[in-house]
Design a protein around this motif. Sequence first.
Motif, PDB file in Angstrom:
ATOM      1  N   ASP A  32      42.914  41.575  50.178  1.00 20.47           N
ATOM      2  CA  ASP A  32      42.047  41.371  51.137  1.00 20.47           C
ATOM      3  C   ASP A  32      41.931  42.945  52.014  1.00 20.47           C
ATOM      4  OD1 ASP A  32      41.616  38.941  51.025  1.00 20.47           O
ATOM      5  OD2 ASP A  32      42.961  38.159  52.593  1.00 20.47           O
ATOM      6  N   PHE A  33      42.988  44.008  51.900  1.00 25.23           N
ATOM      7  CA  PHE A  33      42.816  45.238  52.251  1.00 25.23           C
ATOM      8  C   PHE A  33      42.054  46.206  51.250  1.00 25.23           C
ATOM      9  CE2 PHE A  33      44.990  48.697  54.633  1.00 25.23           C
ATOM     10  CZ  PHE A  33      44.094  48.590  55.677  1.00 25.23           C
ATOM     11  N   LEU A  34      41.650  45.642  50.108  1.00 21.99           N
ATOM     12  CA  LEU A  34      40.993  46.616  49.449  1.00 21.99           C
ATOM     13  C   LEU A  34      39.601  46.926  49.787  1.00 21.99           C
ATOM     14  CD1 LEU A  34      41.999  44.816  45.759  1.00 21.99           C
ATOM     15  CD2 LEU A  34      43.178  46.948  47.039  1.00 21.99           C
ATOM     16  N   THR A  35      39.089  47.975  49.338  1.00 26.82           N
ATOM     17  CA  THR A  35      37.849  48.600  49.584  1.00 26.82           C
ATOM     18  C   THR A  35      36.648  47.745  49.297  1.00 26.82           C
ATOM     19  OG1 THR A  35      37.842  50.161  48.043  1.00 26.82           O
ATOM     20  CG2 THR A  35      38.294  50.853  50.245  1.00 26.82           C
ATOM     21  N   LYS A  36      36.635  46.548  49.964  1.00 26.83           N
ATOM     22  CA  LYS A  36      35.452  45.590  49.580  1.00 26.83           C
ATOM     23  C   LYS A  36      35.468  44.453  50.620  1.00 26.83           C
ATOM     24  CE  LYS A  36      38.588  42.690  46.911  1.00 26.83           C
ATOM     25  NZ  LYS A  36      38.751  41.872  48.214  1.00 26.83           N
ATOM     26  N   PRO A  37      34.471  43.607  50.786  1.00 29.28           N
ATOM     27  CA  PRO A  37      34.294  42.506  51.739  1.00 29.28           C
ATOM     28  C   PRO A  37      35.461  41.605  51.215  1.00 29.28           C
ATOM     29  CG  PRO A  37      32.204  43.237  51.046  1.00 29.28           C
ATOM     30  CD  PRO A  37      32.965  43.848  50.365  1.00 29.28           C
ATOM     31  N   PRO A  38      35.969  40.752  52.018  1.00 31.20           N
ATOM     32  CA  PRO A  38      37.255  39.903  51.603  1.00 31.20           C
ATOM     33  C   PRO A  38      36.406  38.507  50.876  1.00 31.20           C
ATOM     34  CG  PRO A  38      37.503  40.501  53.929  1.00 31.20           C
ATOM     35  CD  PRO A  38      36.524  41.288  53.449  1.00 31.20           C
ATOM     36  N   GLY A  39      37.020  38.491  49.809  1.00 33.95           N
ATOM     37  CA  GLY A  39      36.566  37.460  48.646  1.00 33.95           C
ATOM     38  C   GLY A  39      35.288  37.721  47.820  1.00 33.95           C
ATOM     39  N   SER A  40      34.884  39.036  47.947  1.00 34.93           N
ATOM     40  CA  SER A  40      33.703  39.566  47.310  1.00 34.93           C
ATOM     41  C   SER A  40      33.693  39.656  45.781  1.00 34.93           C
ATOM     42  CB  SER A  40      33.117  40.820  47.896  1.00 34.93           C
ATOM     43  OG  SER A  40      34.060  41.927  47.930  1.00 34.93           O
ATOM     44  N   LEU A  41      34.893  39.490  45.361  1.00 42.47           N
ATOM     45  CA  LEU A  41      35.076  39.534  43.916  1.00 42.47           C
ATOM     46  C   LEU A  41      35.750  38.178  43.288  1.00 42.47           C
ATOM     47  CD1 LEU A  41      37.040  43.079  43.239  1.00 42.47           C
ATOM     48  CD2 LEU A  41      34.544  42.241  42.633  1.00 42.47           C
ATOM     49  N   GLY A  42      35.514  37.299  44.285  1.00 46.82           N
ATOM     50  CA  GLY A  42      35.506  35.895  43.823  1.00 46.82           C
ATOM     51  C   GLY A  42      36.813  35.660  43.043  1.00 46.82           C
ATOM     52  N   GLU A  43      36.451  34.853  41.920  1.00 41.80           N
ATOM     53  CA  GLU A  43      37.656  34.527  40.973  1.00 41.80           C
ATOM     54  C   GLU A  43      38.700  35.441  40.615  1.00 41.80           C
ATOM     55  OE1 GLU A  43      38.581  31.401  40.240  1.00 41.80           O
ATOM     56  OE2 GLU A  43      36.874  30.675  41.496  1.00 41.80           O
ATOM     57  N   LEU A  44      38.319  36.829  40.448  1.00 44.65           N
ATOM     58  CA  LEU A  44      39.120  37.753  39.940  1.00 44.65           C
ATOM     59  C   LEU A  44      40.296  37.908  41.038  1.00 44.65           C
ATOM     60  CD1 LEU A  44      36.760  40.553  38.760  1.00 44.65           C
ATOM     61  CD2 LEU A  44      38.224  39.072  37.586  1.00 44.65           C
ATOM     62  N   GLU A  45      39.624  37.729  42.436  1.00 42.44           N
ATOM     63  CA  GLU A  45      40.730  37.681  43.480  1.00 42.44           C
ATOM     64  C   GLU A  45      41.940  36.627  43.475  1.00 42.44           C
ATOM     65  OE1 GLU A  45      39.413  38.393  47.344  1.00 42.44           O
ATOM     66  OE2 GLU A  45      37.572  39.715  46.658  1.00 42.44           O
ATOM     67  N   GLU A  46      41.542  35.624  43.187  1.00 40.13           N
ATOM     68  CA  GLU A  46      42.412  34.274  42.843  1.00 40.13           C
ATOM     69  C   GLU A  46      43.172  34.318  41.864  1.00 40.13           C
ATOM     70  OE1 GLU A  46      42.579  32.120  45.640  1.00 40.13           O
ATOM     71  OE2 GLU A  46      41.220  33.412  46.544  1.00 40.13           O
ATOM     72  N   MET A  47      42.715  35.036  40.705  1.00 38.05           N
ATOM     73  CA  MET A  47      43.547  35.224  39.384  1.00 38.05           C
ATOM     74  C   MET A  47      44.887  35.922  39.782  1.00 38.05           C
ATOM     75  SD  MET A  47      40.771  35.767  36.276  1.00 38.05           S
ATOM     76  CE  MET A  47      39.381  34.689  36.185  1.00 38.05           C
ATOM     77  N   ALA A  48      44.529  37.121  40.431  1.00 34.93           N
ATOM     78  CA  ALA A  48      45.698  38.119  40.894  1.00 34.93           C
ATOM     79  C   ALA A  48      46.715  37.367  41.620  1.00 34.93           C
ATOM     80  CB  ALA A  48      45.154  39.251  41.297  1.00 34.93           C
ATOM     81  N   ILE A  49      46.223  36.734  42.661  1.00 31.11           N
ATOM     82  CA  ILE A  49      46.882  35.995  43.605  1.00 31.11           C
ATOM     83  C   ILE A  49      47.749  34.779  42.936  1.00 31.11           C
ATOM     84  CG2 ILE A  49      47.121  34.437  45.671  1.00 31.11           C
ATOM     85  CD1 ILE A  49      44.442  36.373  46.538  1.00 31.11           C
ATOM     86  N   ARG A  50      47.325  34.109  42.177  1.00 31.02           N
ATOM     87  CA  ARG A  50      47.853  32.950  41.607  1.00 31.02           C
ATOM     88  C   ARG A  50      48.888  33.599  40.291  1.00 31.02           C
ATOM     89  NH1 ARG A  50      46.216  28.422  38.459  1.00 31.02           N
ATOM     90  NH2 ARG A  50      44.130  29.087  38.184  1.00 31.02           N
ATOM     91  N   LEU A  51      48.553  34.573  39.627  1.00 29.87           N
ATOM     92  CA  LEU A  51      49.583  35.352  38.726  1.00 29.87           C
ATOM     93  C   LEU A  51      50.890  35.783  39.732  1.00 29.87           C
ATOM     94  CD1 LEU A  51      47.185  37.302  36.604  1.00 29.87           C
ATOM     95  CD2 LEU A  51      48.848  35.332  35.973  1.00 29.87           C
ATOM     96  N   ALA A  52      50.602  36.210  40.921  1.00 27.89           N
ATOM     97  CA  ALA A  52      51.817  36.573  41.770  1.00 27.89           C
ATOM     98  C   ALA A  52      52.541  35.362  42.089  1.00 27.89           C
ATOM     99  CB  ALA A  52      51.198  37.301  43.146  1.00 27.89           C
ATOM    100  N   GLY A  53      51.940  34.129  42.405  1.00 32.46           N
ATOM    101  CA  GLY A  53      52.716  32.981  42.616  1.00 32.46           C
ATOM    102  C   GLY A  53      53.518  32.599  41.390  1.00 32.46           C
ATOM    103  N   ILE A  54      52.704  32.735  40.141  1.00 33.52           N
ATOM    104  CA  ILE A  54      53.473  32.170  39.003  1.00 33.52           C
ATOM    105  C   ILE A  54      54.830  32.947  38.460  1.00 33.52           C
ATOM    106  CG2 ILE A  54      53.120  31.897  36.394  1.00 33.52           C
ATOM    107  CD1 ILE A  54      50.195  31.245  37.159  1.00 33.52           C
ATOM    108  N   GLN A  55      54.554  34.174  38.759  1.00 31.40           N
ATOM    109  CA  GLN A  55      55.549  35.140  38.365  1.00 31.40           C
ATOM    110  C   GLN A  55      56.484  35.408  39.480  1.00 31.40           C
ATOM    111  OE1 GLN A  55      54.133  38.863  36.670  1.00 31.40           O
ATOM    112  NE2 GLN A  55      52.675  37.605  35.251  1.00 31.40           N
ATOM    113  N   ARG A  56      56.309  34.661  40.754  1.00 30.02           N
ATOM    114  CA  ARG A  56      57.259  34.945  41.886  1.00 30.02           C
ATOM    115  C   ARG A  56      57.494  36.312  42.347  1.00 30.02           C
ATOM    116  NH1 ARG A  56      57.824  29.826  41.852  1.00 30.02           N
ATOM    117  NH2 ARG A  56      59.197  29.647  43.557  1.00 30.02           N
ATOM    118  N   THR A  57      56.581  37.204  42.291  1.00 30.04           N
ATOM    119  CA  THR A  57      56.448  38.454  42.747  1.00 30.04           C
ATOM    120  C   THR A  57      55.131  38.976  43.341  1.00 30.04           C
ATOM    121  OG1 THR A  57      56.910  40.912  42.183  1.00 30.04           O
ATOM    122  CG2 THR A  57      56.135  39.420  40.385  1.00 30.04           C
ATOM    123  N   ALA A  58      55.076  39.870  44.269  1.00 30.94           N
ATOM    124  CA  ALA A  58      53.744  40.386  44.642  1.00 30.94           C
ATOM    125  C   ALA A  58      53.122  41.380  43.843  1.00 30.94           C
ATOM    126  CB  ALA A  58      54.004  40.779  46.320  1.00 30.94           C
TER     127      ALA A  58
END
Length: 355
Positions: A32-58
Amino acid sequence: MNTATTTKIANTLHEIQMLDQNAMTAARARVDFLTKPPGSLGELEEMAIRLAGIQRTAQPTLVKKAVTVMCGDHGVTEEGVSAFASELTGMMMGNFTREGAAINVFSRQMGADVIVVDVGSACETPAGVRNEKVKNGTDNMAKGSAMSREEAMAAIEVGIRLAEELASQGYQAVALGDMGIGNTTPSAALVAAVAGKAVAEITGCGTGLDEEKRQAKAVVIERSLRINDIDSSWRDRMDAIEVLARVGGLEIAGLAGVTLGAAACGMAVIVDGVIAGAAAMMAFEICENVQGYLFASHLSQEPAHGAALAHMSLTPVLHLQMRLGEGSGAVLLYPLLEASLRMMYEMATFSDIGL
């Protein structure tokens, strides 16, 4: 109701955790702090976030990735539900070993390793294919149970062991692929039973049936469900493993096992088309916690696929009008998963540009 499982399956289910919310929160804060409007990269943002949850690391990574192609034959082909003979399953396994199939071509481009497993073909296992055969093809589900509960669980265990092996070798994601002439028929039967959809609505053309044969295929699926006592009240009398045994396939059970095993090991699972979708759906029925580990790659032209994804609340990313199987659509998601991680690590934040 018979709900008995093997110790292996029970232990695997016990190991499947919900995604790590702390890791996901930290990853989302970064995204959310990257140089873009929040959510503007759609599913790509959710992919990275879910990979973090799966691998249990930020700070998730995707260094090693695989696709497993589970192979099996189906007794229901006796009913004329496929435009091709079951012998093609064995021929295609040989094609995989010679790296001449679509999944080989795409996987080379994507940097994914291909593991081909014979979990239930009716032919001799070709050299170069992993022989984990539980049974020489299923029985004709239009005349009775496709396999015994014990055979279904044995196939699930094949998939679990493979997922554990991949995890031990450092793989972080596995795509689900399949090969088995006639396997859109059990897939549609499973989706009709589990998602509660009308058979006529979710029966597709498979290998290229015309409309008359597609309708005949739907009749075979209806008969299979009726003979195996699977109706809208099946959950009162049996569990998902029993349904899988009665109207499923050995490669479908194997892929369900890969899904369960991968989730237990903290690996992402990339779902391909209708067969992989049915397998993931059965894993979801066995343990709902797998849902967070699943990424829907594309929307197949087979109508049962969309119903299976909807049942799991998964949204397909790619719409390419594909219906091949093999994992061919699933591996195409890998570059997008990698792009999501590059986004998170290589884009500037607002603080980097002085805001």
